[in-house]
Scaffold this motif. Structure first.
Motif, mmCIF file in Angstrom:
data_model
loop_
_atom_site.group_PDB
_atom_site.id
_atom_site.type_symbol
_atom_site.label_atom_id
_atom_site.label_comp_id
_atom_site.label_asym_id
_atom_site.label_seq_id
_atom_site.Cartn_x
_atom_site.Cartn_y
_atom_site.Cartn_z
ATOM 1 N N GLY A 190 0.835 -1.207 0.000
ATOM 2 C CA GLY A 190 0.000 0.000 0.000
ATOM 3 C C GLY A 190 0.863 1.247 0.000
ATOM 4 O O GLY A 190 1.690 1.425 0.912
ATOM 5 N N GLY A 256 -4.133 -4.953 -1.515
ATOM 6 C CA GLY A 256 -3.919 -5.196 -2.933
ATOM 7 C C GLY A 256 -4.629 -6.394 -3.535
ATOM 8 O O GLY A 256 -4.235 -6.847 -4.615
ATOM 9 N N ASP A 263 -4.481 -2.597 -7.121
ATOM 10 C CA ASP A 263 -4.488 -3.883 -6.429
ATOM 11 C C ASP A 263 -3.776 -4.910 -7.295
ATOM 12 O O ASP A 263 -4.363 -5.503 -8.198
ATOM 13 C CB ASP A 263 -5.929 -4.301 -6.114
ATOM 14 C CG ASP A 263 -6.544 -3.406 -5.054
ATOM 15 O OD1 ASP A 263 -5.810 -3.025 -4.119
ATOM 16 O OD2 ASP A 263 -7.733 -3.071 -5.162
HETATM 17 MG MG MG Z 1 -4.064 -1.144 -1.192
#
Ligand code: MG
Ligand code: AMP
Length: 418
Positions: A190, A256, A263
């Motif tokens: 992230g 993700g 993602d």
């Molecule tokens: Mg993410």
């Protein structure tokens, strides 16, 4: 185009994961290191326990026949010919109206077949008197009454807890044959993630999943290798996942796995040629939980949402790790409880609600632990269990009988029953 994923029931997802677990080898380790491990062979009694007839009390060893007819008006006297402490052996057997002072755990002398407790005697001259007759075998702890030589006492696949350690020690297992433990890799993905020691800046949040999973593993006594945090970048993430798969027995990633533009986990699985077991589970939170397998290694793609991440680990990763060690009770124990408050939201999917269970005069009550969306972190901190609410068109009312999964329980159950 957004891919349409087909949700599968939780039970099916759990089964799929378990079917793809590759068990680890076994190893021999010292008893002092065996706590928390899984037995690779059954514990079979190597000898009787106790190994000899012994006294369960501090008192006097007598021949029961000498006590026949004893009463308040007819106290019978015994002569004390010596003392047997625990660990000692009497010099000789006893004769008529003789006795030994005997301590708890001491071997019963020859000819004696009963033990008179200290409180049942009155001192008298060279010995004592008693006021009741004793039966043959009264107050004797018998050889083999606890376990008999050759008996299978604990099955292979059992978790070694303090009681198991006691049993292993009893039979002289200085070394124990156990399953090896896996090393789990943890990678948080992230671009928005900051380290715990970093200051907040707009748009960013601290990585709470990484440390949480580390602790979920630690609670199981499982070691991990951390691959830190990565920004959402396909190449960078692929590289680290590949490296992690070489160095660990399973990989847990967070974030993700949804269908957003950044993602990348699905693309990584595809690039690596990993087989996706499922990428949508009929549960909330964590419907996007994805599990893939590459060779003999499982890749757990947990959602980045903290509650979903937590639940995904407990439902799928934990039992898989236990099964890798051939643990025969890999699932969280379940109990019935009354719902502590209304839960009005209808459930298209099975809902797992972080909750607090407590014993009340009305029985066991489990109450949701506050803000309960999949992105909640506060309710994970408060909860001590997970309420399971089956899918349905209506909500649930306070007092309804529900299932609760217990967290942090050392010993699990052998079947997933939900
Ligand atoms: Mg993410
Ligand atoms: P994702 O699964 O990547 O779509 O993330 C879902 C939500 O979880 C987003 O709001 C993320 O910011 C948040 N999130 C992702 N990773 C973490 C993490 N390691 N710790 C805390 N929150 C996270």
């Amino acid at each position: 185009m957004v891919e349409i994923r087909k949700p599968i029931p939780v039970k099916e997802a759990v089964q799929l994961v378990m079917d793809h677990v590759e068990p680890l080898q076994t190893e021999i380790i010292p008893l002092e290191k065996a706590y928390g491990r899984v037995l690779a062979e059954p514990i079979i009694a190597k000898h009787d326990v106790p190994p000899f007839d012994r006294s369960p009390y501090d008192g006097f060893a007598i021949r029961s026949e000498d006590s026949t007819g004893a009463s308040g008006d007819n106290r019978i006297a015994f002569k004390v010919i010596g003392e047997i402490g625990a660990g000692y052996v009497a010099e000789r057997g006893i004769k008529k109206h003789e006795s030994y002072r005997i301590m708890t755990g001491a071997l019963i002398p020859e000819n004696a077949d009963a033990v008179v407790m200290l409180e049942q005697t009155k001192e008298d001259g060279e010995g004592f008197t008693i006021r009741k007759p004793f039966l043959k075998n009264e107050n004797i702890s018998f050889r083999g009454e606890d376990a008999q030589q050759g008996e299978v006492l604990i099955e292979a696949g059992s978790l070694i807890h303090p009681g198991t350690i006691a049993l292993l020690a009893t039979f002289g297992y200085a070394e124990v044959n156990v399953s090896k433990q896996p090393i789990a890799g943890i990678l948080s993905t992230g671009t928005e993630l900051l380290r715990v020691d970093e200051e907040l800046v707009p748009g960013k949040i601290r990585n709470s999943n990484g440390p949480m999973i580390t602790a979920q593993l630690a609670r199981m006594g499982i070691a991990h290798r951390s691959y830190g945090m990565l920004i959402d970048d396909l190449d960078a993430c692929t590289e680290v996942v590949e490296k992690a798969l070489k160095e660990t027995d399973l990989l847990i990633t967070t974030g993700g796995v949804s269908v957003g533009d950044y993602d990348y986990l699905p693309a990584i699985y595809e690039r690596l040629g990993a087989k996706v077991l499922f990428n949508k589970v009929a549960m909330r939170p964590g419907s996007v939980t994805t599990v893939a397998v590459l060779g003999n290694k499982l890749l757990f793609g947990l959602s980045g949402n903290p509650s979903a991440c937590f639940t995904g680990f407990e439902l799928f990763t934990r039992p898989a790790i236990l099964r890798m060690m051939k643990n025969n009770a890999p699932y969280m124990p379940r109990m019935r409880a009354k719902l502590g408050e209304d839960f009005t939201k209808p459930n298209p999917f099975t809902r797992f609600v972080r909750a607090i269970w407590e014993m009340t005069p009305e029985g066991i009550v489990a109450t949701p632990a506050g803000f309960n969306k999949s992105n909640a972190v506060s309710s994970i901190a408060r909860g001590n269990c997970i309420i399971v609410l089956p899918s349905g068109t209506r909500g649930y009312t306070k007092g309804t009988d529900i299932d609760v999964l217990l967290l942090g329980s050392e010993q699990g159950v052998s079947e997933w029953t939900l």
